[in-house]
Design an enzyme around this catalytic site. Structure first.
Site, PDB file in Angstrom:
ATOM      1  CG  HIS A   1       2.258  -7.668  -6.009  1.00  0.00           C
ATOM      2  ND1 HIS A   1       2.036  -8.919  -5.477  1.00  0.00           N
ATOM      3  CD2 HIS A   1       2.931  -6.975  -5.062  1.00  0.00           C
ATOM      4  CE1 HIS A   1       2.557  -8.992  -4.265  1.00  0.00           C
ATOM      5  NE2 HIS A   1       3.095  -7.824  -3.981  1.00  0.00           N
TER       6      HIS A   1
ATOM      7  NE  ARG B   1       5.775  -7.404   6.122  1.00  0.00           N
ATOM      8  CZ  ARG B   1       5.743  -6.874   4.909  1.00  0.00           C
ATOM      9  NH1 ARG B   1       6.743  -7.047   4.094  1.00  0.00           N
ATOM     10  NH2 ARG B   1       4.706  -6.175   4.509  1.00  0.00           N
TER      11      ARG B   1
ATOM     12  CE  LYS C   1      -6.732  -6.723   1.293  1.00  0.00           C
ATOM     13  NZ  LYS C   1      -5.870  -7.029   2.450  1.00  0.00           N
TER      14      LYS C   1
ATOM     15  CE  LYS D   1      -6.099 -11.036   0.963  1.00  0.00           C
ATOM     16  NZ  LYS D   1      -5.028 -11.880   1.490  1.00  0.00           N
ATOM     17  CB  THR D   2     -10.899 -16.472  -3.799  1.00  0.00           C
ATOM     18  OG1 THR D   2      -9.756 -17.272  -3.442  1.00  0.00           O
ATOM     19  CG2 THR D   2     -10.622 -15.748  -5.108  1.00  0.00           C
TER      20      THR D   2
ATOM     21  CG  ASP E   1      -0.277   1.397   0.567  1.00  0.00           C
ATOM     22  OD1 ASP E   1       0.003   1.643  -0.623  1.00  0.00           O
ATOM     23  OD2 ASP E   1      -0.072   0.284   1.100  1.00  0.00           O
TER      24      ASP E   1
ATOM     25  CE  LYS F   1       1.543  -5.481   5.106  1.00  0.00           C
ATOM     26  NZ  LYS F   1       1.758  -4.376   4.197  1.00  0.00           N
TER      27      LYS F   1
ATOM     28  CD  GLN G   1       9.220   2.836   0.219  1.00  0.00           C
ATOM     29  OE1 GLN G   1       8.757   2.019   1.001  1.00  0.00           O
ATOM     30  NE2 GLN G   1       8.472   3.514  -0.636  1.00  0.00           N
TER      31      GLN G   1
ATOM     32  CB  THR H   1       6.691 -11.161   2.138  1.00  0.00           C
ATOM     33  OG1 THR H   1       5.634 -10.608   1.345  1.00  0.00           O
ATOM     34  CG2 THR H   1       7.380 -10.047   2.890  1.00  0.00           C
TER      35      THR H   1
ATOM     36  CG  HIS I   1      -0.895 -11.117  -4.310  1.00  0.00           C
ATOM     37  ND1 HIS I   1      -1.493  -9.872  -4.326  1.00  0.00           N
ATOM     38  CD2 HIS I   1      -0.104 -11.140  -3.197  1.00  0.00           C
ATOM     39  CE1 HIS I   1      -1.107  -9.168  -3.271  1.00  0.00           C
ATOM     40  NE2 HIS I   1      -0.258  -9.914  -2.565  1.00  0.00           N
TER      41      HIS I   1
END
Length: 429
Positions: free
Chosen positions: A47, A85, A230, A233-234, A195, A81, A174, A39, A44
């Protein structure tokens, strides 16, 4: 071959494991896969757990497949989610796929003689698969009751937004990925985050019902930070592997600033250091926590592997600039992107070349010429310069009457420093 499951266990990387998995892996070289969602045109650090899982899998003597979800990226995984999306165009997906392939090649060996990694794109087997063929050949093997029992489906059905048929079908899509790889690549194992357990076992169930075959599953825990915020994340968003999205300096700083508790966790998951090396580092850290041995080793290992040794060294030098351990030469040698990353958020004064030339002395430059951003008055500037508390480009200003004669950084910046911690960028337009 080495014991893959034992390696994951001591690193704290096992959440669920299907019975018989370890026996299968110890019996023979096994093919396994993990799916990556295209996506964005970069992965990041969220992953990285799965990337490192594949690295350990290959290092243990097994054959890894990295599945890029060209087809599933068009559908969207509902796991974790709250909303559906946006679906991506084929052109955007193709661009993202190529970028992700390049990033994965830094971690996995695609040229091994025995267990070379392979990249596959599920769009390749779905693009000619008609809807009628899919519901006949796949859908009939998995009941709606089975699909609705999955947590990812239950949570969405109970939410106020509900769930579209598109996302409801995701676990079948999947599941078919696993079946296709089982049939065509002899792939017997799927790995993923915790998940994904529901989607993964749908694949093992499809293989069992459709082919009377046996397949296996392993999931890793979802990473959480000790302070409850989290991971990955920043304030600026995700920490990306792409240097154009997150600079190597910012990337390095993310790991360097990890808490002691998080660093002890991360160094097992995200580095290739051995158990003995890590235990030695932990002992050194416990004896002198202020030296932050764990954080330094973590940041070094992962920055070099994601970027390069050169980028790591540049990030270290850039970090030292902030803490007064650098020279004017270090500052001059910084590239513009790193310079702006280091001083992101510091006050900036924009002046013309004429204003710079007309300043005459540093007192005027740091007060009137820069609009009072650095010093509100000449008197205030003069006083601090006389006290030895002002530098430009890491060179201490000797007297208030010093001439404005400094080499511009990247041809357009001056870095002013007031006291130990207050920095200002003067941008000469």
């Amino acid at each position: 071959m080495t014991n893959f499951i034992e390696e994951l266990k001591w690193r704290g990387m096992v959440h669920d494991i299907m019975p018989g998995t370890e026996e299968q892996l110890n019996k023979e070289m096994t093919s396994g896969y993990i799916g990556f969602d295209p996506t964005a045109d970069s992965l990041h650090i969220g992953h990285l757990v799965q990337i490192m899982t594949l690295v350990h899998f290959q290092n243990s003597g097994h054959k890894p497949f990295a599945l890029i979800g060209g087809a599933t990226g068009m559908v969207g995984d509902p796991s974790g989610k709250s909303q559906e999306r946006n679906l991506l165009s084929q052109e955007t997906l193709e661009h993202n796929l190529e970028s992700i392939k390049h990033q994965l090649s830094k971690f996995l060996d695609f040229n091994s003689d025995t267990n070379s990694a392979e990249l596959v794109n599920n769009y390749d087997w779905f693009k000619e698969f008609s809807f009628l063929d899919f519901i006949r050949d796949v859908g009939k093997h998995i009941t709606v009751n089975y699909m609705m029992s999955k947590d990812s489906v239950k949570k969405r059905l109970e939410g106020e937004n509900g769930m579209s048929f598109t996302e409801f079908s995701y676990q079948l899509v999947q599941g078919y990925d696993f079946y296709w790889l089982y049939k065509n690549k002899n792939c017997k194992l799927q790995l993923g985050g915790s998940d994904q357990w529901g989607n993964i076992v749908t694949g093992t169930e499809l293989i069992r019902r459709k082919d009377s075959g046996e397949a296996f599953a392993v999931t890793t825990p979802l990473i959480k930070k000790a302070d409850g915020t989290k991971f990955g994340k920043t304030e600026g968003g995700n920490v990306w592997l792409d240097p154009d999205r997150t600079s190597p300096y910012e990337f390095y700083q993310y790991w360097l600033n990890a808490s002691d508790v998080d660093a002890a966790n991360y160094i097992r998951i995200f580095t290739l250091l051995s158990k003995e090396e890590i235990e030695t580092l932990e002992k050194e850290h416990a004896e002198a926590p202020h030296l932050r041995r764990l954080q330094e080793a973590l940041a070094k290992d992962i920055t070099i592997r994601v970027h390069s040794e050169k980028e790591y060294e540049s990030a270290v030098k850039a970090s030292q600039i902030l803490f007064g351990k650098s020279t004017t030469e270090d500052l001059v040698n910084l590239d513009e992107k790193t310079f702006l990353s280091v001083f992101k958020g510091v006050p900036q004064a924009n002046i013309s070349k004429a204003d710079l030339d007309n300043s005459g002395d540093v007192t005027t430059l740091l007060s009137e010429s820069t609009g009072g951003i650095i010093f509100k008055s000449k008197g205030e500037a003069r006083k601090m310069i006389q006290g030895g508390g002002v530098s430009i480009n890491k060179t201490k200003i000797a007297t208030p009457n010093d001439a404005v004669d400094f080499e511009l950084l990247q041809g357009k910046y001056l870095l002013a420093q007031k006291g130990k911690k207050n920095y200002y960028i003067i941008h000469i337009n």
